[in-house]
Design a protein around this motif. Sequence first.
Motif, PDB file in Angstrom:
ATOM      1  N   THR A  24      -4.875  20.857  21.405  1.00  0.00           N
ATOM      2  CA  THR A  24      -4.693  21.943  22.919  1.00  0.00           C
ATOM      3  C   THR A  24      -2.729  21.853  22.302  1.00  0.00           C
ATOM      4  O   THR A  24      -2.285  21.317  22.727  1.00  0.00           O
ATOM      5  CB  THR A  24      -4.878  20.413  23.804  1.00  0.00           C
ATOM      6  OG1 THR A  24      -4.321  19.406  23.846  1.00  0.00           O
ATOM      7  CG2 THR A  24      -6.441  20.370  24.299  1.00  0.00           C
ATOM      8  N   PRO A  25      -3.042  22.984  21.787  1.00  0.00           N
ATOM      9  CA  PRO A  25      -1.906  23.562  21.699  1.00  0.00           C
ATOM     10  C   PRO A  25      -0.603  24.029  22.590  1.00  0.00           C
ATOM     11  O   PRO A  25       0.292  23.795  22.151  1.00  0.00           O
ATOM     12  CB  PRO A  25      -2.516  24.348  20.155  1.00  0.00           C
ATOM     13  CG  PRO A  25      -3.266  25.132  20.487  1.00  0.00           C
ATOM     14  CD  PRO A  25      -3.811  24.115  21.609  1.00  0.00           C
ATOM     15  N   LEU A  26      -1.045  24.581  23.727  1.00  0.00           N
ATOM     16  CA  LEU A  26      -0.907  25.503  24.798  1.00  0.00           C
ATOM     17  C   LEU A  26       1.060  24.943  25.232  1.00  0.00           C
ATOM     18  O   LEU A  26       1.922  25.315  25.213  1.00  0.00           O
ATOM     19  CB  LEU A  26      -1.001  25.648  25.786  1.00  0.00           C
ATOM     20  CG  LEU A  26      -0.595  26.471  27.083  1.00  0.00           C
ATOM     21  CD1 LEU A  26      -0.175  28.044  26.405  1.00  0.00           C
ATOM     22  CD2 LEU A  26      -1.539  26.685  28.814  1.00  0.00           C
ATOM     23  N   MET A  27       1.366  23.506  25.534  1.00  0.00           N
ATOM     24  CA  MET A  27       2.760  22.658  25.972  1.00  0.00           C
ATOM     25  C   MET A  27       3.478  22.903  24.512  1.00  0.00           C
ATOM     26  O   MET A  27       4.480  22.893  25.097  1.00  0.00           O
ATOM     27  CB  MET A  27       2.144  21.239  26.501  1.00  0.00           C
ATOM     28  CG  MET A  27       1.185  20.981  27.525  1.00  0.00           C
ATOM     29  SD  MET A  27       1.968  22.154  29.137  1.00  0.00           S
ATOM     30  CE  MET A  27       3.650  21.057  29.063  1.00  0.00           C
ATOM     31  N   MET A  28       3.123  22.661  23.636  1.00  0.00           N
ATOM     32  CA  MET A  28       3.667  22.587  22.255  1.00  0.00           C
ATOM     33  C   MET A  28       4.127  24.613  21.648  1.00  0.00           C
ATOM     34  O   MET A  28       5.534  24.455  21.547  1.00  0.00           O
ATOM     35  CB  MET A  28       3.008  22.207  21.385  1.00  0.00           C
ATOM     36  CG  MET A  28       3.020  20.348  21.308  1.00  0.00           C
ATOM     37  SD  MET A  28       1.657  19.942  20.092  1.00  0.00           S
ATOM     38  CE  MET A  28       0.097  20.425  20.168  1.00  0.00           C
ATOM     39  N   ILE A  29       3.285  25.183  22.035  1.00  0.00           N
ATOM     40  CA  ILE A  29       3.596  26.686  22.105  1.00  0.00           C
ATOM     41  C   ILE A  29       4.450  26.970  23.308  1.00  0.00           C
ATOM     42  O   ILE A  29       5.826  26.852  22.874  1.00  0.00           O
ATOM     43  CB  ILE A  29       2.562  27.053  22.286  1.00  0.00           C
ATOM     44  CG1 ILE A  29       1.685  27.126  20.831  1.00  0.00           C
ATOM     45  CG2 ILE A  29       3.049  28.273  22.187  1.00  0.00           C
ATOM     46  CD1 ILE A  29       0.285  27.449  21.011  1.00  0.00           C
ATOM     47  N   LEU A  30       4.382  26.139  24.802  1.00  0.00           N
ATOM     48  CA  LEU A  30       5.515  26.849  25.071  1.00  0.00           C
ATOM     49  C   LEU A  30       7.106  25.954  25.392  1.00  0.00           C
ATOM     50  O   LEU A  30       7.452  26.983  25.619  1.00  0.00           O
ATOM     51  CB  LEU A  30       4.301  26.641  26.699  1.00  0.00           C
ATOM     52  CG  LEU A  30       3.660  27.892  27.001  1.00  0.00           C
ATOM     53  CD1 LEU A  30       2.696  27.526  28.253  1.00  0.00           C
ATOM     54  CD2 LEU A  30       3.846  28.936  26.990  1.00  0.00           C
TER      55      LEU A  30
END
Length: 161
Positions: A24-30
């Motif tokens: 679940t990469p979204l938080m790290m990307i954002l």
Amino acid sequence: MARLQSDAVKQITEIVNRYKDEGTPLMMILSDIQKEYGYIPLEVQELVSSLTGIPTSEIYGVVTFYSFFSLTPKGKYVIGVCLGTACYVKGSQLVLDKFEELLHIKPGETSEDGLFTLDALRCVGACAIAPAVSINGKVYPMVQVSQVEGIINEFKNKEAQ
């Protein structure tokens, strides 16, 4: 999708690729994009969507839900005034009002000179030092209305040097 400069597309692509093996990469990307650019506009959300397959609507929902993400550029100095119960009871609303008056902006806005963004925060966990104000990570404890002008001038003087 609005046109992003090629170097921005390259940088964002590199950020996304950093987390390609995460579940679940979204938080790290954002988070990385926010750190790099200071905000996450819709055209960047659309690019992240195309690179990850995560719907833009989901990305937008995350960006607008968490207060540490921003859709618009912020000032050089981000002033956060805690309005949690302990801070509010000890006068943080009056402190916020004074920042508004002196900077001529409301919470969520940035001063015309681009120096200051004002944010009204919910509890920041600094109840023992209420009312608390943070500016770019520096916490000011037990802030009184009479101190607000001096705090603003501290940062304006940094710019004048």
